[in-house]
Scaffold this motif. Structure first.
Motif, PDB file in Angstrom:
ATOM      1  N   GLN A 292     123.358  67.003  13.431  1.00 35.55           N
ATOM      2  CA  GLN A 292     121.983  66.797  13.874  1.00 35.55           C
ATOM      3  C   GLN A 292     121.472  68.001  14.650  1.00 35.55           C
ATOM      4  O   GLN A 292     120.307  68.049  14.995  1.00 35.55           O
TER       5      GLN A 292
ATOM      6  N   PHE B 287     124.058  63.508   6.019  1.00 34.44           N
ATOM      7  CA  PHE B 287     123.034  62.475   6.179  1.00 34.44           C
ATOM      8  C   PHE B 287     121.868  62.929   7.058  1.00 34.44           C
ATOM      9  O   PHE B 287     120.707  62.900   6.633  1.00 34.44           O
ATOM     10  N   ALA B 288     122.196  63.359   8.284  1.00 31.49           N
ATOM     11  CA  ALA B 288     121.128  63.730   9.217  1.00 31.49           C
ATOM     12  C   ALA B 288     120.349  64.969   8.749  1.00 31.49           C
ATOM     13  O   ALA B 288     119.124  64.972   8.772  1.00 31.49           O
TER      14      ALA B 288
ATOM     15  N   PHE C 229     130.671  57.339  18.723  1.00 31.52           N
ATOM     16  CA  PHE C 229     131.042  56.006  19.203  1.00 31.52           C
ATOM     17  C   PHE C 229     132.531  55.941  19.519  1.00 31.52           C
ATOM     18  O   PHE C 229     133.334  56.660  18.926  1.00 31.52           O
TER      19      PHE C 229
ATOM     20  N   VAL D 125     132.907  55.173  13.379  1.00 32.54           N
ATOM     21  CA  VAL D 125     132.177  54.516  12.312  1.00 32.54           C
ATOM     22  C   VAL D 125     131.880  55.519  11.211  1.00 32.54           C
ATOM     23  O   VAL D 125     130.914  56.258  11.280  1.00 32.54           O
ATOM     24  N   GLY D 126     132.784  55.604  10.230  1.00 31.19           N
ATOM     25  CA  GLY D 126     132.482  56.400   9.059  1.00 31.19           C
ATOM     26  C   GLY D 126     131.545  55.582   8.209  1.00 31.19           C
ATOM     27  O   GLY D 126     131.844  54.449   7.866  1.00 31.19           O
ATOM     28  N   LEU D 127     130.371  56.105   7.899  1.00 38.08           N
ATOM     29  CA  LEU D 127     129.459  55.344   7.046  1.00 38.08           C
ATOM     30  C   LEU D 127     130.085  55.204   5.669  1.00 38.08           C
ATOM     31  O   LEU D 127     130.807  56.096   5.217  1.00 38.08           O
ATOM     32  N   PRO D 128     129.829  54.070   4.994  1.00 38.36           N
ATOM     33  CA  PRO D 128     130.457  53.842   3.686  1.00 38.36           C
ATOM     34  C   PRO D 128     129.864  54.737   2.598  1.00 38.36           C
ATOM     35  O   PRO D 128     129.254  54.273   1.660  1.00 38.36           O
ATOM     36  N   MET D 129     130.033  56.031   2.766  1.00 37.88           N
ATOM     37  CA  MET D 129     129.627  57.000   1.754  1.00 37.88           C
ATOM     38  C   MET D 129     130.627  58.151   1.836  1.00 37.88           C
ATOM     39  O   MET D 129     131.530  58.114   2.667  1.00 37.88           O
TER      40      MET D 129
ATOM     41  N   VAL E 262     125.352  61.104  18.870  1.00 39.52           N
ATOM     42  CA  VAL E 262     126.192  60.087  19.507  1.00 39.52           C
ATOM     43  C   VAL E 262     127.527  59.979  18.785  1.00 39.52           C
ATOM     44  O   VAL E 262     127.578  59.984  17.556  1.00 39.52           O
TER      45      VAL E 262
ATOM     46  N   SER F  17     134.866  56.282   5.018  1.00 37.16           N
ATOM     47  CA  SER F  17     135.398  55.131   5.743  1.00 37.16           C
ATOM     48  C   SER F  17     136.861  54.860   5.412  1.00 37.16           C
ATOM     49  O   SER F  17     137.460  53.957   5.970  1.00 37.16           O
TER      50      SER F  17
ATOM     51  N   LEU G 218     117.856  64.008   6.228  1.00 35.26           N
ATOM     52  CA  LEU G 218     116.665  63.356   6.790  1.00 35.26           C
ATOM     53  C   LEU G 218     115.660  64.416   7.250  1.00 35.26           C
ATOM     54  O   LEU G 218     114.461  64.210   7.210  1.00 35.26           O
TER      55      LEU G 218
ATOM     56  N   ARG H 141     129.445  64.614  12.268  1.00 34.21           N
ATOM     57  CA  ARG H 141     128.149  64.045  11.894  1.00 34.21           C
ATOM     58  C   ARG H 141     127.147  64.204  13.031  1.00 34.21           C
ATOM     59  O   ARG H 141     125.978  64.526  12.812  1.00 34.21           O
ATOM     60  N   ALA H 142     127.627  63.970  14.267  1.00 37.19           N
ATOM     61  CA  ALA H 142     126.733  64.136  15.405  1.00 37.19           C
ATOM     62  C   ALA H 142     126.295  65.590  15.534  1.00 37.19           C
ATOM     63  O   ALA H 142     125.140  65.886  15.839  1.00 37.19           O
TER      64      ALA H 142
ATOM     65  N   LEU I 233     135.693  58.699   0.075  1.00 35.05           N
ATOM     66  CA  LEU I 233     134.976  57.879   1.044  1.00 35.05           C
ATOM     67  C   LEU I 233     135.325  58.193   2.492  1.00 35.05           C
ATOM     68  O   LEU I 233     136.493  58.246   2.862  1.00 35.05           O
TER      69      LEU I 233
END
Ligand SMILES: Nc1ncnc2c1ncn2[C@@H]1O[C@H](COP(=O)(O)OP(=O)(O)OP(=O)(O)O)[C@@H](O)[C@H]1O
Ligand SMILES: [Mg+2]
Lengths: 255, 300
Positions: free
Chosen positions: A167, A111-112, A95, A99-103, A93, A149, A115, A163-164, A147
């Motif tokens: 995945q 991230f994905a 948006f 939305v940059g995650l605060p990392m 997704v 964000s 996981l 980022r999307a 960062l």
């Protein structure tokens, strides 16, 4: 396009979405085929974002959002998925407000895959590939540790695209991805999307009617929570649209 | 060209009136602030002036002697530290866990709202009521006797609601969009909490927790009936024996030397009060340092 012979990636049956008493989408039925770019156009408040949220089951996390009807993903109703995390990990997704995650930039894209258990050199490789595809690699390759964000709006948007992609989704949901991106970069990303549809199905929600015209194989026109028309993009954009309101909208007479 | 009415560019009476009002309001609010700070300043200055002569190495390290009119405050200092430590270890993990549940897991329904309301009300219960609850629950029902453990747990019950409220506020300051972005990447709720929500609120949580703990340092009523003794310089060395024994404490000692004991030199109670305020100030400074660190770390 011989769309009717292709397999259905997503099939929507009588989908109704409510927020309390507000009906955001009313009785939508259509399908999205494998490896196509499916455009969704329509004025503000027409239920486009709500439609995307229903696909990846964000209603489960939103207290006042209620979904009825069916959304079949690979033939299986998303409301029957027991493991929602597995479902969401197969759907990317982007948006409308980035939305940059605060990392760090690196961690955002890693991230994905993390996981999924990916580590080490393979992870580095995925991060580089996804950032390159999102047309961001050259700008951030020297500061992957800073960062995410704190990037500019347009850069954050491309970061969320990367980022999307990390995945490796089967289905990519893009919600007005070019809102904060400059025209030149938008064109670069559009080219990437055309390549990506070989690997995945893309649903492109856009306020830019011309963007749908350039990219989408088929397009749906949403208006006030109603799906007015779904059809081949070429047809919607010539005067062959079946509904006068579609023609009015794509020609900029309202909305 | 049309004629321009140059008069309209001149300051009009209304502007003068506005300026006057501006000055008036600034003066008013400025003086209110001064009025507020003044008593605090006076207390601090008086305390320091009158209490400082009492301070010495011996004051911190010796037992009180001669009917508490001489000597130091060592057992009180240690006793307060023990009680506050027990309160901290009991209230913080539980309170934070409760706040995480309420903020991240609980559905937004009537029951949750009732629970939230109850917690806020609990935070307003007077400390003497907590004290009596502590006597009934810990001293008598759980049979802990009047002890450091009972006193610490009573303080824990008292601070828990405030810890919950402040932790929940820190958690809710993390934008919802971060959670949604995380979920749509396929992360579970607990992964989202561990990797995004907590790391970005931990400084806020700690700040709140330390502030709450510093409040408990000076509490007298809740420990008076549950574990604090007027005079008990002897303390057992064994950890468990210590927990189940009574203890002297700073706040109660202040009360004792200023009202219960005759012939106390004037600087002694002021010295005790000064040390008590000092403990609170140290904790608050740590909390403020955390907050400044938090500002520097702000990630969005
Ligand atoms: N979380 C929510 N709570 C309540 N109502 C909502 C919520 N999200 C959306 N809505 C309502 O649902 C309707 C459709 O909103 P939606 O976001 O799907 O529109 P959209 O087509 O994406 O619009 P835009 O082009 O402006 O993004 C609107 O009337 C909106 O007010
Ligand atoms: Mg939208």
């Amino acid at each position: 396009m011989a769309a009717t012979t292709a397999t259905e990636k997503l099939k929507v049956r009588d989908l109704t979405i409510r927020y309390g008493d507000t009906v955001a989408l009313n009785g939508a039925s259509f399908e999205v085929y494998e490896n196509e770019i499916f455009g969704v156009i329509g004025p503000a408040n027409s239920g486009k974002t709500s439609f995307l949220r229903a696909i990846n089951r964000m209603d489960e996390m939103t207290s006042n959002m209620h979904v009825s009807g069916e959304v079949l993903f690979n033939g299986k109703d998303v409301s029957h998925w027991r493991n929602l995390y597995a479902l969401r990990s197969r759907i990317g997704v982007v948006f409308p407000l980035p939305v940059g995650l605060p990392m760090s930039i690196y961690e955002n894209v890693a991230f994905a895959p993390k996981l999924r258990g990916v580590r080490g050199a393979e992870l580095d490789e995925i991060v580089e590939r996804c950032l390159t595809r999102a047309a961001l690699w050259d700008e951030v390759k020297d500061r992957l540790k800073s960062l995410g964000s704190l990037l500019s709006g347009g850069q954050q948007q491309r970061l969320t695209i990367a980022r999307a992609l990390s995945q490796e989704p089967e289905l990519l949901l893009l919600d007005e991805f070019s809102i904060a991106v400059d025209p030149v970069t938008t064109m670069r990303i559009e080219d990437v999307l055309k390549e990506l549809k070989e690997e995945m199905t893309i649903i492109l929600v856009t306020n830019l009617v011309q963007q749908a015209r350039r990219l989408a194989d088929r397009t749906a026109f949403f208006l006030n929570g109603e799906v007015v028309e779904v059809g081949d993009t070429a047809e919607l954009f010539t005067r062959n649209a079946q509904d006068q309101r579609t023609t009015d909208y794509v020609e900029g007479r309202f909305g | 060209m049309t004629d321009i009415d140059f008069k309209s560019f001149k300051a009009q009476p209304l502007d003068y009136k506005n300026q006057r009002n501006q000055r008036l309001y600034r003066l008013l609010f400025g003086w209110m602030t001064v009025l507020l700070i003044l008593p605090v300043l006076i207390i601090l200055v008086l305390l320091t002036a009158k209490g400082a002569p009492a301070l010495s190495w011996e004051f911190f390290t010796a037992d009180p002697i001669n009917g508490m009119t001489e000597g130091g405050i060592f057992p009180c200092l240690i006793g307060t530290i023990w009680i506050v430590a027990v309160a901290l270890f009991a209230s913080v993990p539980l309170g934070v866990a409760c706040a995480v549940y309420l903020s991240e897991y609980a559905p937004d329904n009537t029951l949750t709202r009732l629970i939230n309301l109850a917690i806020i009300n609990l935070a307003g219960v007077p400390s003497i009521v907590h004290a009596l609850f502590g006597v009934g629950a810990f001293v008598m029902f759980f049979d802990l006797g009047t002890s450091i453990l009972a006193a610490g747990l009573t303080l824990a019950v008292m601070t828990m609601p405030v810890v919950i409220v402040s932790t929940r506020e820190s958690l809710q300051a993390v934008p919802q969009a971060f959670r949604e972005a995380c979920w749509s990447l396929g992360a579970t709720r607990s992964q989202t909490i561990r990797k995004v929500v907590i790391p970005n609120s931990v400084t806020g949580i700690l700040t709140g927790v330390i502030l709450e703990v510093s409040r408990t340092v000076g509490e007298t009523a809740p420990i008076m009936f549950t574990g604090a003794a007027l005079f008990l310089p002897f303390v057992p060395d064994n950890f468990f024996e210590r927990l189940s024994s009574q203890t002297m404490a700073m706040s109660l000692h202040l009360f004792t030397v200023s009202t219960q004991v005759p012939n106390v030199p004037e600087e002694l109670p002021f010295g005790v009060a000064l040390v008590l305020i000092g403990m609170v100030l140290v904790l608050n400074s740590v909390s403020i340092a955390f907050r400044m660190y938090l500002r520097g770390q702000k990630k969005w």
